[in-house]
Design a protein around this motif. Structure first.
Motif, short mmCIF file in Angstrom:
data_model
loop_
_atom_site.label_atom_id
_atom_site.label_comp_id
_atom_site.label_asym_id
_atom_site.label_seq_id
_atom_site.Cartn_x
_atom_site.Cartn_y
_atom_site.Cartn_z
N TYR A 209 -12.97 14.51 -12.83
CA TYR A 209 -11.67 13.88 -12.68
C TYR A 209 -11.29 12.91 -13.54
CZ TYR A 209 -11.91 15.87 -7.88
OH TYR A 209 -11.89 16.76 -6.80
N VAL A 210 -12.20 12.32 -14.31
CA VAL A 210 -11.83 11.42 -15.31
C VAL A 210 -11.22 11.99 -16.52
CG1 VAL A 210 -12.61 9.48 -16.70
CG2 VAL A 210 -13.30 9.39 -14.30
N ALA B 226 -7.95 13.72 -15.78
CA ALA B 226 -6.85 12.68 -16.03
C ALA B 226 -6.53 12.34 -17.41
CB ALA B 226 -7.30 11.51 -15.19
N TYR B 227 -7.35 12.10 -18.31
CA TYR B 227 -7.18 12.00 -19.54
C TYR B 227 -6.24 13.24 -20.26
CZ TYR B 227 -9.96 8.02 -20.30
OH TYR B 227 -10.60 6.65 -20.09
N GLN B 228 -6.59 14.33 -19.91
CA GLN B 228 -5.83 15.59 -20.28
C GLN B 228 -4.39 15.77 -19.28
OE1 GLN B 228 -6.94 16.95 -22.86
NE2 GLN B 228 -8.91 16.59 -23.04
N GLY B 229 -4.12 14.75 -18.61
CA GLY B 229 -2.80 14.84 -17.80
C GLY B 229 -2.90 15.65 -16.36
N LEU B 230 -4.05 16.20 -16.04
CA LEU B 230 -4.29 16.86 -14.83
C LEU B 230 -4.33 15.93 -13.73
CD1 LEU B 230 -6.92 19.65 -15.86
CD2 LEU B 230 -4.54 19.69 -15.65
N THR B 231 -3.65 16.16 -12.61
CA THR B 231 -3.67 15.40 -11.40
C THR B 231 -4.95 15.48 -10.54
OG1 THR B 231 -2.49 16.86 -9.99
CG2 THR B 231 -1.17 15.20 -11.22
N VAL B 232 -5.27 14.76 -9.64
CA VAL B 232 -6.40 14.79 -8.78
C VAL B 232 -6.43 16.15 -8.11
CG1 VAL B 232 -7.54 13.90 -6.76
CG2 VAL B 232 -6.51 12.42 -8.51
N ALA C 215 -1.75 13.99 -33.27
CA ALA C 215 -2.01 13.50 -31.84
C ALA C 215 -1.23 12.43 -31.40
CB ALA C 215 -3.54 13.58 -31.44
N GLU D 158 5.99 16.92 -27.47
CA GLU D 158 5.54 15.67 -26.57
C GLU D 158 4.29 16.18 -25.88
OE1 GLU D 158 7.13 12.58 -25.07
OE2 GLU D 158 7.43 12.98 -27.17
N ASP D 159 4.09 17.41 -25.59
CA ASP D 159 2.80 17.66 -24.86
C ASP D 159 1.59 18.14 -25.57
OD1 ASP D 159 3.98 19.99 -25.62
OD2 ASP D 159 3.51 21.22 -23.76
N ILE D 160 1.63 17.77 -26.96
CA ILE D 160 0.59 18.13 -27.75
C ILE D 160 -0.89 17.69 -26.93
CG2 ILE D 160 0.63 16.29 -29.38
CD1 ILE D 160 0.32 18.25 -31.60
N ARG E 176 -2.38 22.62 -19.53
CA ARG E 176 -1.17 23.69 -19.81
C ARG E 176 -0.63 23.40 -21.14
NH1 ARG E 176 -1.02 21.02 -14.82
NH2 ARG E 176 0.23 19.40 -15.99
#
Lengths: 257, 254
Positions: B112-113, B116-122, B75, B89-91, B166
């Protein structure tokens, strides 16, 4: 966590989360958080007004700006020292960039500091002693002061992760900072050698003298143009050393958590 | 044959562990006297394997075998001591220890927090909020502070946000162990869908049936070394026998 957009999003979400979990999410909470510096101000004012205050013009405002400056510095450095430990799970279980985590941690103390300094500027303007140059000087000096706190904090955070008693030593030092910074006295009021040591060995002193001079619009003994240069030099050096140490040791520190 | 998505070559990793609580005094004393207060602990020794795109691989090993360390290296959280690692890159990784819950914030804010750690936007999280809540079964606890959730409920929330990612390459470390049977079933359904997709998955679990169902290939780590790599059936049986024997060398006593 790769793209710039994702990093900015993480910063935004974490700052909002820090704000929501602090008193600063409401105006009443923001006022309440001002109670700490106000209490220190009241106690210090009543103790030192006769001994030092009579000889310092606009003593209450000078004292208040000194306390606010010192309070931001000690709070920020303490936050950063605890940074690795309080984010242990995140460091061990995600690739969240350390810079973003750090910035979000400093967001609320910074907001608090800016609000408090703004309050000092409003009082100064109300008293008719705030000059445009003083306002501009304050605005330019604030980023440097944040860099100073961040730099020293980062260096101590690395040291703190490698040696558990760093935070305890820092706390003793933080409590004594009010006595070794020109918060309630001016440099000519103490012995020359003590004044010399406080001017050059305490990195907060040039910032405090400059901010007090800018906010009160008065001549503060010990403050000259070169004091601002000294402050900026301390800030850049502290941040450079702190950030380099942090980046160099970051992985090693995470592995030792 | 396509080129591997994950390539691990000769990876070793050692940690420096302290014999006693580390203080400035002890560190300086050790530095002056030259008496070490640390010792080395080898977590991985010369591990090599590769995983092709779309493969589903299980990672087994007894406690302390080096599974989590290996996943953290993949990771990008730990650096390998020696050897090389190549990953996409997206692992994305999900570890069983949880990730960054803010105990004072509500379940909704924590979604939301975590997102965001998993790369998802608001916006993406807002769009998926209902799905996340339905998957986690925590719809009624939306405004409850996270500190009042049980360990199982936290795991539900974490997993429900993680499944929205994703990424085409997922690492799962004992990720569904605390939740109740109902949620385990739901998680396994998701895992089945992921296994049928083109996603690449590397997962650790002590639930050997789960691994048998979803991972045709197994890697077996023992004391930091990779001792087997192959088809799941044979390796899992051997591993189960090894575990029982290691815990009770004289056989069962009745």
């Amino acid at each position: 966590m790769q793209t710039r957009r994702q990093k900015l999003n993480l910063l935004k979400v974490l700052c909002a989360a820090q704000l929501r979990s602090s008193d600063y999410r409401t105006a009443a909470g923001a006022l309440w958080s001002f109670m700490g510096p106000l209490l220190t101000f009241s106690v210090t004012y009543f103790i030192f007004v006769d001994r030092f205050g009579r000889n310092i013009p606009y003593f209450p405002l000078t004292l208040l700006s000194g306390i606010i400056t010192l309070s931001f510095f000690t709070n920020s450095v303490t936050y950063i020292i605890r940074f690795f430990r309080s984010n242990r799970e995140i460091f061990l279980n995600s690739r969240a960039p350390a810079g973003i985590l750090l910035a979000s941690h400093l967001f609320v103390p910074l907001l608090k500091f800016l609000t408090e300094i703004s309050l000092c500027l409003i009082i100064s303007a109300f008293l008719g002693i705030l000059s445009p140059a003083g306002l501009a000087g304050t605005i330019l000096l604030l980023p440097c002061f944040v860099l100073l706190a961040a730099g020293i904090g980062l260096y101590l955070a690395v040291l703190g992760a490698l040696a558990g008693d760093t935070e305890e030593i820092w706390m003793v030092l933080a409590h004594s900072l009010i006595f070794i910074s020109p918060v309630f006295y001016q440099l000519p009021m103490i012995s020359p050698w003590a004044g010399f040591l406080i001017s050059y060995l305490n990195p907060v002193t040039p910032f405090m003298l400059s901010l007090q001079a800018f906010i009160t619009g008065q001549h503060i003994p010990g403050f000259e143009t070169r004091t601002v240069v000294q402050a900026a030099a301390y800030a850049l050096a502290a941040f450079f050393i702190g950030w380099k140490t942090f980046k160099k040791m970051e992985k090693q520190v995470v592995e030792s958590l | 044959m396509s080129s591997p998505l994950i390539e691990v070559s000769g990876v070793s990793k050692k940690f420096t562990v302290y014999r006693q609580h580390k203080t400035l005094f002890r560190l300086s004393q050790s530095w002056i006297k030259g008496v070490p207060i640390t010792r080395e602990l080898w977590a991985l020794k010369d591990v090599s394997f590769s995983i092709s795109p779309g493969e589903k691989v299980g990672l087994v090993g007894r406690n302390g075998a080096g599974k989590t360390t290996l996943l953290r290296i993949l990771a990008g959280i730990y650096r390998p001591g020696s050897g090389s690692v190549r990953t996409p890159e997206d692992i994305q990784a999900l570890f069983n220890y949880g990730l960054g819950f803010n105990p004072h914030l509500s379940v909704a804010d924590n979604i939301y927090v975590l997102g965001a750690y998993q790369g998802l936007t608001v916006d993406e999280i807002r769009e998926k909020m209902q799905v996340i809540l339905e998957f986690s079964g925590l719809q009624d606890l939306l405004y409850l502070p996270a500190k009042d959730l049980s360990s199982g409920q936290k795991e539900r929330l974490l997993f429900s946000v993680f499944v929205q990612t994703r990424s085409r390459c997922l690492l799962l470390d004992e990720s569904i162990t605390l939740a109740d049977l109902g949620f385990q079933k739901k998680s396994e359904d998701w895992l089945r869908q992921a296994a049928e997709s083109s996603r690449t998955i590397l997962m650790t679990s002590h639930n050997l049936d789960l691994l048998r169902r979803h991972c045709p290939r197994i890697l077996w780590l023992e004391k930091g070394s990779l001792i087997a790599d192959g088809a799941s059936d044979g390796i899992l049986e051997e591993y189960a026998r090894h575990c029982l024997l290691a815990e009770n060398p004289a056989g069962p006593k009745i």
